[in-house]
Design an enzyme around this catalytic site. Structure first.
Site, PDB file in Angstrom:
ATOM      1  N   THR A   1     -26.633 -83.221 -17.169  1.00  0.00           N
ATOM      2  CA  THR A   1     -28.089 -83.211 -17.915  1.00  0.00           C
ATOM      3  C   THR A   1     -27.981 -84.119 -19.190  1.00  0.00           C
ATOM      4  OG1 THR A   1     -28.055 -80.753 -17.464  1.00  0.00           O
ATOM      5  CG2 THR A   1     -29.618 -81.582 -19.127  1.00  0.00           C
TER       6      THR A   1
ATOM      7  N   LYS B   1     -17.818 -81.226 -28.810  1.00  0.00           N
ATOM      8  CA  LYS B   1     -16.929 -80.848 -30.016  1.00  0.00           C
ATOM      9  C   LYS B   1     -15.682 -79.920 -29.801  1.00  0.00           C
ATOM     10  CE  LYS B   1     -20.419 -78.306 -28.039  1.00  0.00           C
ATOM     11  NZ  LYS B   1     -21.637 -78.878 -27.394  1.00  0.00           N
TER      12      LYS B   1
ATOM     13  N   GLU C   1     -21.901 -87.784 -33.317  1.00  0.00           N
ATOM     14  CA  GLU C   1     -23.155 -87.146 -34.017  1.00  0.00           C
ATOM     15  C   GLU C   1     -23.710 -85.941 -33.075  1.00  0.00           C
ATOM     16  OE1 GLU C   1     -25.055 -87.608 -37.196  1.00  0.00           O
ATOM     17  OE2 GLU C   1     -25.248 -85.705 -36.594  1.00  0.00           O
TER      18      GLU C   1
ATOM     19  N   ILE D   1     -30.061 -83.387 -34.742  1.00  0.00           N
ATOM     20  CA  ILE D   1     -29.827 -83.208 -36.211  1.00  0.00           C
ATOM     21  C   ILE D   1     -28.938 -84.122 -36.804  1.00  0.00           C
ATOM     22  CG2 ILE D   1     -29.769 -81.845 -38.225  1.00  0.00           C
ATOM     23  CD1 ILE D   1     -30.245 -79.356 -36.401  1.00  0.00           C
TER      24      ILE D   1
ATOM     25  N   GLY E   1     -31.760 -70.160 -18.072  1.00  0.00           N
ATOM     26  CA  GLY E   1     -31.079 -71.290 -18.425  1.00  0.00           C
ATOM     27  C   GLY E   1     -30.806 -71.498 -19.942  1.00  0.00           C
TER      28      GLY E   1
ATOM     29  N   GLU F   1     -25.247 -69.900 -20.444  1.00  0.00           N
ATOM     30  CA  GLU F   1     -24.417 -70.024 -19.369  1.00  0.00           C
ATOM     31  C   GLU F   1     -23.999 -68.815 -18.395  1.00  0.00           C
ATOM     32  OE1 GLU F   1     -23.089 -73.106 -18.679  1.00  0.00           O
ATOM     33  OE2 GLU F   1     -23.567 -74.328 -20.660  1.00  0.00           O
TER      34      GLU F   1
ATOM     35  N   LYS G   1     -17.695 -76.489 -34.242  1.00  0.00           N
ATOM     36  CA  LYS G   1     -18.495 -77.605 -34.891  1.00  0.00           C
ATOM     37  C   LYS G   1     -18.097 -77.017 -36.311  1.00  0.00           C
ATOM     38  CE  LYS G   1     -22.134 -77.201 -31.505  1.00  0.00           C
ATOM     39  NZ  LYS G   1     -23.225 -76.424 -30.998  1.00  0.00           N
TER      40      LYS G   1
ATOM     41  N   GLY H   1     -30.183 -79.607 -25.775  1.00  0.00           N
ATOM     42  CA  GLY H   1     -31.082 -79.898 -24.996  1.00  0.00           C
ATOM     43  C   GLY H   1     -30.694 -81.489 -24.526  1.00  0.00           C
TER      44      GLY H   1
END
Lengths: 437, 437
Positions: A13, A105, A129, A136, A187, A190, A205, A303
Site C-alpha cells: 500500500t 518503526k 520520518e 506529520i 480495514g 489488522e 514510536k 495511510g
C-alpha cells in the site's frame, strides 16, 4: 540537471503511494529539488498484482539483488516492515553506500543503534520520518528546527487504530470488542491487531522519539506498555463525567535527576487538552522545549498517501544533500553518536500522577469508608468521587479521581482493597495526564 | 572541532533571548551540531541597558561595520525589524558572503525577492523560520519534510496580539477598545497597535507562506487585509449562538485555474475547527497537502524564548550546512528562483464563502421580508437566522448565516439593503471558514 535514482523495496500500500506521488508530483519535485528523481527499481515478492499504478515492467523485480547490487541506485526506500528481512536488506544497502529511507518503526526501535552505526561508518544517511506520526513532520521538527531546545516532555497519540477504536467507543458508547470487530471489517485494524491495541506499535514510536528528544538510548523492552483492550465503555462514560477523554498516550519526560519517564498506556486527558480533539485515525504529538514552549502537531498518522508524503520528504532531504555534495548533515538521532547517553529509566513505581480508580463493590454500608481508609493509609488523597445508584452484576461501581499520588501507592492500595470481600471484581485504574509543561 | 561565529544585530527582547539560549544550551548545541557556535559580535544603538544576560564587553558595539566587515563572522542574525536599515544591513551581510537569519516578516514580505536573489548570487543562505508563527517550525515543515506535496490550502492564526484580544473578548464579553487598552497596559499590544490589529503583520506572514506553499510571488499590497477593530462583543456573542468563534485568519488557497486566494480578515470558524482552541497569544497553522492531507501546527507565536528557539533552529541549519561544506541546500522559498511563478490573485469579489450578516433594523413589520427579498435577489440563500427581541440604540439586530455565496453578491445586497430607511446602521458581514480541504 542531476538525476538521483531511487530503489523501492516493498510494493504494498505505502509503496504504491510512493510511486503515485513520484509520478503525480514529478514536476513539483524537480522545481523544489533542482534535480530529477528517477524510480529505478521496485522489488517485491509479488510483482503481478495490479496496484492501480503503472510501473515499467523492466524496473520490477522479485530479486532483492537487482536493487542492492545496482551501483546506480542512490537511495533505497524500505517499506516491507518487520524485523527481518528488513534489517538485512537495510544493512546491505548501507554497506553498498546507498542512503536509506524507511517507515519501519519496529526495525529502528529494536535495531536502530546497529543501523545508525553502520550508516555513520559507511557515510550514508538513514531517514525515517514516516516511522512516527505518518504525514506529520515531527521527527524533522525535533532534529532540525527545534534542535536548539532542551526538551522537557512529549506526549502523543501515535497509533491510528487505537485512536479510531477509542473515538468510536467514546462517540457511540460501544464496547471495545464490538468496535474492534467492526474496525477489522473496515480495514482500520489488522486481522491480528495485537501490535496496535496492546500498545507495542506506540512504544516503538515512543522509543524513537525519546532518543531524538533526550539524546539517549532507550531499551525498547523497558518501556512500560499497556494497551487499550481493558478499557470499558463504563470507564469512558465515567471519564466524561469527570471532564476527561481516554486516549492511548505515549508519554516521555525527563526529571531533574536526568531520569527518563517512558510509558504507553490508556490515559485520561481533560477535554480541553490539546490532544483531546485529535480523533479517529489522526495522530497528534505535543512537545515541550525549554525555549519553544509547547509545540503541537497533528495530522494523518497512517495511510498510503500521508505516509508517502513523509517518505518522499526524506528522499528529498537526502537528494538535497546529494545535490550539494553533502551527506550526514544531521545525525540520525539528532545528536552525534558519541554524545548519545544511557539515561536511566524511572521505575513505574516512582511515577507521580493523578489517577482514576474504579471499584466494583457490594451495595452495603461501610464500603466507601473502607476504600477511603485504605487510600488514605497509602497517602492517596481523593479529588472527586462518583457513586451511581445502580448495580452491575451484583455490584455497584464507585469511582474516584485522586490528587497526585505515587504509582506504587496506587498499586499497593488497590491490592489491599481487592482482598476485601466487599470488592466483587478486580479494581481498575487509569492514569490522568493534564497539560504537560 | 569547527567553530562558527555568529554576529547579532539588535540587542532587544528577542536578541536577549537568543543570547540566553546560546549560553544556556551551549553543550546541547555542540552535541547536536558537532561544532561550536560562538557569539562573536552584538550590535545595537543601546549597549548599556542591562538586559539580564552577561555579554563580554569586547563583543558589544554600536557600529554596524564592526560586524559587517569582520571576515570571521559566518552567520548574521538580524533582529531589528522594519524595512530600513534592516534591508541595507542584510544586503551588506549577504554581499560580504555571510549567511543571514532574520525574524523580520515585514522586510521579507516586501523586499524578499531582492534579498533572496542577492543570496543566490553570493552563494549564501537566508533563513527566516522566526518570521512566521514564532516557535512553530512551519516554514521548515513546508520547505523540508512536506515539500513533496502540492499544497491545496493554508489557514492560520498568525498574530498573537489579535488572538489575545479576540480570546479575551470571547471569554469576557468585553468590547474591543477596552481589551486593547488592557492588552497595551500588560505588554500584549504595542503602543501603536495598527500593524497587528489591522492585519498587516498577518498579511506579511501570509505573503511568505503563499510563496512557500504555492511557489509564487505575492505582491504584498494586493493581499486583501481587514483587521479586528470593527468586531463587536455582539458579533462574538451571536457567533457563539451559531456555534462559531471569531479569529483573525490568514487564508490561502489555490483554485482549479491556478489562481491564488489570499486574504486576512476576522473569520467565524466552527467550535470544532482545529484552530478554534488556539487561544490567547498562541498561533496555529493548518496546511493541506495533496498527499499529507491536513497537517496542523500550534505553539507560541511570539515572545523572547519561542522566537529564540526558531532563530537558533535556523542558525543550526546553516551551521550544519557549513559543517559538511554545503550551502544553499534548500532554496529560500522552497523552489528554485527560476521556477517561481506569478500566479494571479483571485479578486475578492469572486471568492465563495458562507457569511454571517448583521443588520440593525427598525422594529417594524416587513423588515425581515425586505432583507430576505434583497438577499434572494442576489442569489444569497439563508441557512439560519436569529432575531432577538431587544433594541439596541432604537434598532433590533437581525443576524443571518448564509449558505455559500459570492462576495460580490454579499456586498451588492448589503449596499442595497443599507439604502432602506428601515436600516439604522451600516450592515456588517463576517466570512465563515469551515474545515478546509
Amino acid at each position: 540537471m542531476k538525476t538521483f535514482r531511487v530503489g523501492l523495496i516493498g510494493f504494498g500500500t505505502i509503496g504504491t503511494g510512493v510511486i503515485k506521488l513520484l509520478q503525480q508530483n514529478q514536476d513539483l519535485l524537480v522545481e523544489r529539488l533542482g534535480a530529477q528523481l528517477e524510480l529505478a527499481r521496485v522489488v517485491d515478492l509479488d510483482i503481478s498484482t495490479d496496484r492501480g499504478v503503472t510501473v515499467a515492467p523492466a524496473i520490477l523485480s522479485t530479486r532483492i539483488d537487482d536493487l542492492l547490487t545496482d551501483p546506480g541506485i542512490d537511495i533505497v526506500i524500505e517499506l516491507i516492515g518487520g524485523y527481518e528481512p528488513a534489517r538485512t536488506f537495510v544493512l546491505r544497502a548501507i554497506a553498498s553506500g546507498k542512503h536509506v529511507v524507511t517507515a519501519n518503526k519496529a526495525l529502528l526501535a529494536v535495531h536502530g543503534e546497529e543501523i545508525f552505526a553502520a550508516a555513520a561508518q559507511h557515510g550514508v544517511d538513514v531517514m525515517y520520518e514516516a516511522a512516527v506520526g505518518g504525514g506529520i513532520p515531527v521527527i524533522s521538527a525535533i532534529k532540525e528546527n527545534l534542535c536548539a531546545n532542551r526538551f522537557r516532555s512529549l506526549c502523543g497519540i501515535l497509533n491510528g487504530t487505537c485512536n479510531y477504536i477509542l473515538t468510536r467507543m467514546t462517540n457511540e458508547g460501544a464496547e471495545f470488542s464490538a468496535v474492534l470487530k467492526d474496525a477489522q471489517a473496515h480495514g482500520y485494524a489488522e486481522a491480528d491487531p495485537t501490535f496496535d491495541i496492546e500498545g507495542v506499535d506506540t512504544a516503538h514510536k515512543l522509543a524513537l522519539l525519546l532518543s531524538l528528544c533526550f539524546g539517549t538510548r532507550v531499551p525498547f523492552k523497558e518501556i512500560f506498555t499497556e494497551g487499550i483492550s481493558q478499557i470499558s465503555a463504563l470507564d469512558i462514560q465515567f471519564a466524561r463525567q469527570f471532564g476527561f477523554k481516554i486516549k492511548l498516550l505515549a508519554v516521555g519526560k525527563i526529571d531533574a535527576d536526568g531520569r527518563i519517564e517512558a510509558r504507553v498506556h490508556p490515559t485520561m486527558i481533560p477535554l480541553n487538552h490539546p490532544l483531546a480533539d485529535v480523533d479517529g485515525v489522526f495522530n497528534g504529538i505535543r512537545l515541550v522545549g525549554d525555549f519553544s514552549g509547547p509545540v503541537m502537531f497533528s495530522g494523518r498518522g497512517a495511510g498510503m498517501e500521508a505516509t508517502a508524503s513523509a517518505v518522499l520528504g526524506d528522499v528529498m532531504a537526502i537528494a538535497r544533500n546529494l545535490r550539494v555534495g553533502a551527506v550526514q548533515r544531521t545525525p540520525a538521532l539528532g545528536v552525534n553518536a558519541t554524545a548519545l547517553r544511557d539515561l536511566p529509566l524511572k521505575p513505574m513505581d516512582e511515577i507521580i500522577s493523578e489517577y482514576y480508580l474504579r471499584f466494583a463493590a457490594t451495595d452495603q454500608a461501610g464500603v466507601l469508608a473502607h476504600i477511603s481508609g485504605v487510600l488514605g493509609h497509602f497517602n492517596i488523597s481523593i479529588a472527586a468521587m462518583i457513586q451511581p445508584e445502580r448495580q452491575i452484576g451484583g455490584a455497584v461501581p464507585i469511582v474516584f479521581v485522586t490528587h497526585e499520588a505515587r504509582e506504587a501507592d496506587i498499586r499497593g492500595a488497590l491490592a489491599q482493597i481487592d482482598t476485601s470481600p466487599m470488592i466483587r471484581d478486580v479494581s481498575r485504574f487509569v492514569r490522568i495526564e493534564r497539560d504537560l509543561s
